[in-house]
Every structure is written in structure tokens, then in C-alpha cells.
Design a protein around this motif. Structure first.
Motif, PDB file in Angstrom:
ATOM      1  N   THR A  19      -8.385  -8.900  -6.731  1.00  0.00           N
ATOM      2  CA  THR A  19      -7.125  -9.218  -6.372  1.00  0.00           C
ATOM      3  C   THR A  19      -6.171  -8.362  -5.406  1.00  0.00           C
ATOM      4  OG1 THR A  19      -7.042 -11.082  -8.107  1.00  0.00           O
ATOM      5  CG2 THR A  19      -4.920 -10.444  -7.419  1.00  0.00           C
ATOM      6  N   SER A  20      -5.942  -7.162  -6.124  1.00  0.00           N
ATOM      7  CA  SER A  20      -5.300  -6.382  -5.434  1.00  0.00           C
ATOM      8  C   SER A  20      -5.736  -5.989  -3.884  1.00  0.00           C
ATOM      9  CB  SER A  20      -5.016  -5.218  -6.289  1.00  0.00           C
ATOM     10  OG  SER A  20      -4.243  -4.005  -5.796  1.00  0.00           O
ATOM     11  N   ALA A  63      -3.598  -6.016  -0.531  1.00  0.00           N
ATOM     12  CA  ALA A  63      -3.605  -5.203   0.468  1.00  0.00           C
ATOM     13  C   ALA A  63      -3.921  -5.356   1.821  1.00  0.00           C
ATOM     14  CB  ALA A  63      -4.373  -3.979  -0.109  1.00  0.00           C
ATOM     15  N   LYS A  64      -4.974  -6.289   1.848  1.00  0.00           N
ATOM     16  CA  LYS A  64      -5.592  -6.636   3.369  1.00  0.00           C
ATOM     17  C   LYS A  64      -4.935  -7.941   3.770  1.00  0.00           C
ATOM     18  CE  LYS A  64      -9.889  -4.244   2.669  1.00  0.00           C
ATOM     19  NZ  LYS A  64     -11.324  -4.290   2.937  1.00  0.00           N
ATOM     20  N   GLY A  65      -3.962  -8.531   2.957  1.00  0.00           N
ATOM     21  CA  GLY A  65      -3.530  -9.886   3.610  1.00  0.00           C
ATOM     22  C   GLY A  65      -4.143 -11.041   3.526  1.00  0.00           C
ATOM     23  N   ARG A  66      -5.071 -10.899   2.622  1.00  0.00           N
ATOM     24  CA  ARG A  66      -5.755 -12.144   2.285  1.00  0.00           C
ATOM     25  C   ARG A  66      -5.273 -13.024   1.222  1.00  0.00           C
ATOM     26  NH1 ARG A  66     -11.381  -9.421   1.193  1.00  0.00           N
ATOM     27  NH2 ARG A  66     -11.491  -7.926   2.934  1.00  0.00           N
ATOM     28  N   ALA A  67      -4.268 -12.451   0.481  1.00  0.00           N
ATOM     29  CA  ALA A  67      -3.652 -13.393  -0.589  1.00  0.00           C
ATOM     30  C   ALA A  67      -2.370 -12.926  -0.540  1.00  0.00           C
ATOM     31  CB  ALA A  67      -4.193 -13.174  -2.046  1.00  0.00           C
ATOM     32  N   ARG A  68      -1.300 -13.741  -0.785  1.00  0.00           N
ATOM     33  CA  ARG A  68      -0.006 -13.538  -0.992  1.00  0.00           C
ATOM     34  C   ARG A  68       0.343 -12.666  -2.165  1.00  0.00           C
ATOM     35  NH1 ARG A  68       4.357 -18.084  -0.569  1.00  0.00           N
ATOM     36  NH2 ARG A  68       4.804 -17.312   1.421  1.00  0.00           N
ATOM     37  N   ILE A  69       1.157 -11.356  -1.792  1.00  0.00           N
ATOM     38  CA  ILE A  69       1.477 -10.672  -3.215  1.00  0.00           C
ATOM     39  C   ILE A  69       2.643 -11.455  -3.858  1.00  0.00           C
ATOM     40  CG2 ILE A  69       2.547  -8.577  -3.718  1.00  0.00           C
ATOM     41  CD1 ILE A  69       1.476  -7.495  -0.953  1.00  0.00           C
ATOM     42  N   PRO A  70       2.324 -11.747  -5.230  1.00  0.00           N
ATOM     43  CA  PRO A  70       3.251 -12.389  -6.090  1.00  0.00           C
ATOM     44  C   PRO A  70       4.722 -11.663  -6.112  1.00  0.00           C
ATOM     45  CG  PRO A  70       1.321 -12.260  -7.117  1.00  0.00           C
ATOM     46  CD  PRO A  70       1.030 -11.344  -5.847  1.00  0.00           C
ATOM     47  N   GLY A 127       1.553   7.091  -6.766  1.00  0.00           N
ATOM     48  CA  GLY A 127       0.433   7.399  -7.016  1.00  0.00           C
ATOM     49  C   GLY A 127      -0.610   6.493  -7.692  1.00  0.00           C
ATOM     50  N   LEU A 128      -0.514   5.353  -7.685  1.00  0.00           N
ATOM     51  CA  LEU A 128      -1.408   4.355  -8.061  1.00  0.00           C
ATOM     52  C   LEU A 128      -2.492   3.784  -7.304  1.00  0.00           C
ATOM     53  CD1 LEU A 128       1.329   1.909  -9.722  1.00  0.00           C
ATOM     54  CD2 LEU A 128      -0.805   3.246 -11.111  1.00  0.00           C
ATOM     55  N   SER A 129      -3.546   3.603  -7.793  1.00  0.00           N
ATOM     56  CA  SER A 129      -4.368   2.930  -7.031  1.00  0.00           C
ATOM     57  C   SER A 129      -4.421   1.357  -7.150  1.00  0.00           C
ATOM     58  CB  SER A 129      -5.892   3.143  -7.599  1.00  0.00           C
ATOM     59  OG  SER A 129      -6.216   2.931  -9.002  1.00  0.00           O
ATOM     60  N   GLN A 130      -5.030   0.719  -6.151  1.00  0.00           N
ATOM     61  CA  GLN A 130      -5.019  -0.658  -6.123  1.00  0.00           C
ATOM     62  C   GLN A 130      -5.522  -1.300  -7.443  1.00  0.00           C
ATOM     63  OE1 GLN A 130      -6.582  -2.639  -2.655  1.00  0.00           O
ATOM     64  NE2 GLN A 130      -6.078  -0.685  -1.738  1.00  0.00           N
ATOM     65  N   LEU A 131      -6.674  -0.660  -7.939  1.00  0.00           N
ATOM     66  CA  LEU A 131      -7.289  -1.131  -8.876  1.00  0.00           C
ATOM     67  C   LEU A 131      -6.535  -0.972 -10.240  1.00  0.00           C
ATOM     68  CD1 LEU A 131      -9.944  -2.037  -9.950  1.00  0.00           C
ATOM     69  CD2 LEU A 131     -10.682   0.242 -10.362  1.00  0.00           C
ATOM     70  N   ARG A 132      -6.038   0.237 -10.443  1.00  0.00           N
ATOM     71  CA  ARG A 132      -5.330   0.582 -11.685  1.00  0.00           C
ATOM     72  C   ARG A 132      -3.950  -0.254 -11.718  1.00  0.00           C
ATOM     73  NH1 ARG A 132      -2.072   6.028 -13.089  1.00  0.00           N
ATOM     74  NH2 ARG A 132      -1.487   5.403 -15.169  1.00  0.00           N
ATOM     75  N   PHE A 133      -3.418  -0.701 -10.480  1.00  0.00           N
ATOM     76  CA  PHE A 133      -2.054  -1.544 -10.548  1.00  0.00           C
ATOM     77  C   PHE A 133      -2.736  -3.133 -10.888  1.00  0.00           C
ATOM     78  CE2 PHE A 133       1.238  -4.259  -8.656  1.00  0.00           C
ATOM     79  CZ  PHE A 133       2.270  -4.275  -9.380  1.00  0.00           C
ATOM     80  N   GLY A 134      -3.784  -3.581 -10.560  1.00  0.00           N
ATOM     81  CA  GLY A 134      -4.319  -4.716 -10.563  1.00  0.00           C
ATOM     82  C   GLY A 134      -4.797  -4.716 -12.101  1.00  0.00           C
ATOM     83  N   ALA A 135      -5.145  -3.849 -12.743  1.00  0.00           N
ATOM     84  CA  ALA A 135      -5.581  -3.813 -14.085  1.00  0.00           C
ATOM     85  C   ALA A 135      -4.338  -3.986 -15.139  1.00  0.00           C
ATOM     86  CB  ALA A 135      -6.471  -2.576 -14.449  1.00  0.00           C
ATOM     87  N   LEU A 136      -3.319  -3.359 -14.478  1.00  0.00           N
ATOM     88  CA  LEU A 136      -2.177  -3.366 -15.529  1.00  0.00           C
ATOM     89  C   LEU A 136      -1.556  -4.549 -15.422  1.00  0.00           C
ATOM     90  CD1 LEU A 136      -0.407   0.005 -14.471  1.00  0.00           C
ATOM     91  CD2 LEU A 136      -1.477  -0.635 -16.590  1.00  0.00           C
ATOM     92  N   LEU A 150       0.678  -1.175  -0.132  1.00  0.00           N
ATOM     93  CA  LEU A 150      -0.139   0.141  -0.073  1.00  0.00           C
ATOM     94  C   LEU A 150       0.940   1.316   0.034  1.00  0.00           C
ATOM     95  CD1 LEU A 150      -2.914  -0.959   2.299  1.00  0.00           C
ATOM     96  CD2 LEU A 150      -3.017  -0.667  -0.315  1.00  0.00           C
ATOM     97  N   ALA A 151       1.897   0.929   0.875  1.00  0.00           N
ATOM     98  CA  ALA A 151       2.699   2.367   0.903  1.00  0.00           C
ATOM     99  C   ALA A 151       3.617   2.758  -0.592  1.00  0.00           C
ATOM    100  CB  ALA A 151       3.980   2.262   2.165  1.00  0.00           C
TER     101      ALA A 151
END
Length: 69
Positions: A30-31, A35-42, A14-23, A7-8
Motif C-alpha cells: 500500500t505505501s 509513493a508511486k501515485g498508483r493509489a490515493r494517499i488517504p 527517517g521513516l521507510s515506506q514499509l515502517r509507516f505502512g506497518a504502523l 516521500l519527502a
């Protein structure tokens, strides 16, 4: 990469979670799971964010590469 680091880094870039996930062609939830720790960040996503944070890859470059796929 921890969810807090994720998140930091997004915020610093300046990226949103949604934008990064979409890219990365990820489901919109998924993003949020990363961010909430419910899935491991690849590792690939973490490395990309670190490269972006270090200035090796820009958001514009990533968008251009994603558009050409």
C-alpha cells in the motif's frame, strides 16, 4: 498530499515506506502504491504525516499507540 510530498516527508522523518505502512496496519504494498501515485494517499495518513513533520506527534508516540491497539 502528492506522492512526492509523501516521500519527502517520510525521508525527513527517517521513516521507510514499509515502517509507516506497518504502523498504519496497511498491506506492505500500500505505501509503495501511495509513493508511486498508483493509489490515493488517504487524508488520515497525510494528516498524520503532517502532524509528525510539525513535531506534534513523534514516531515513538505512534509506535506506542499502535502497540496498544
Amino acid at each position: 498530499m502528492t506522492p512526492e510530498q509523501y516521500l519527502a516527508t517520510l525521508k525527513a522523518l527517517g521513516l521507510s515506506q514499509l515502517r509507516f505502512g506497518a504502523l498504519l496496519r496497511q498491506n506492505k504494498d500500500t505505501s509503495t502504491k501511495w509513493a508511486k501515485g498508483r493509489a490515493r494517499i488517504p487524508m488520515s495518513a497525510a494528516l498524520l504525516l503532517r502532524a509528525m513533520g510539525a513535531g506534534f506527534v513523534t514516531i515513538e508516540q505512534l509506535e506506542e499507540l499502535a502497540a496498544n491497539d
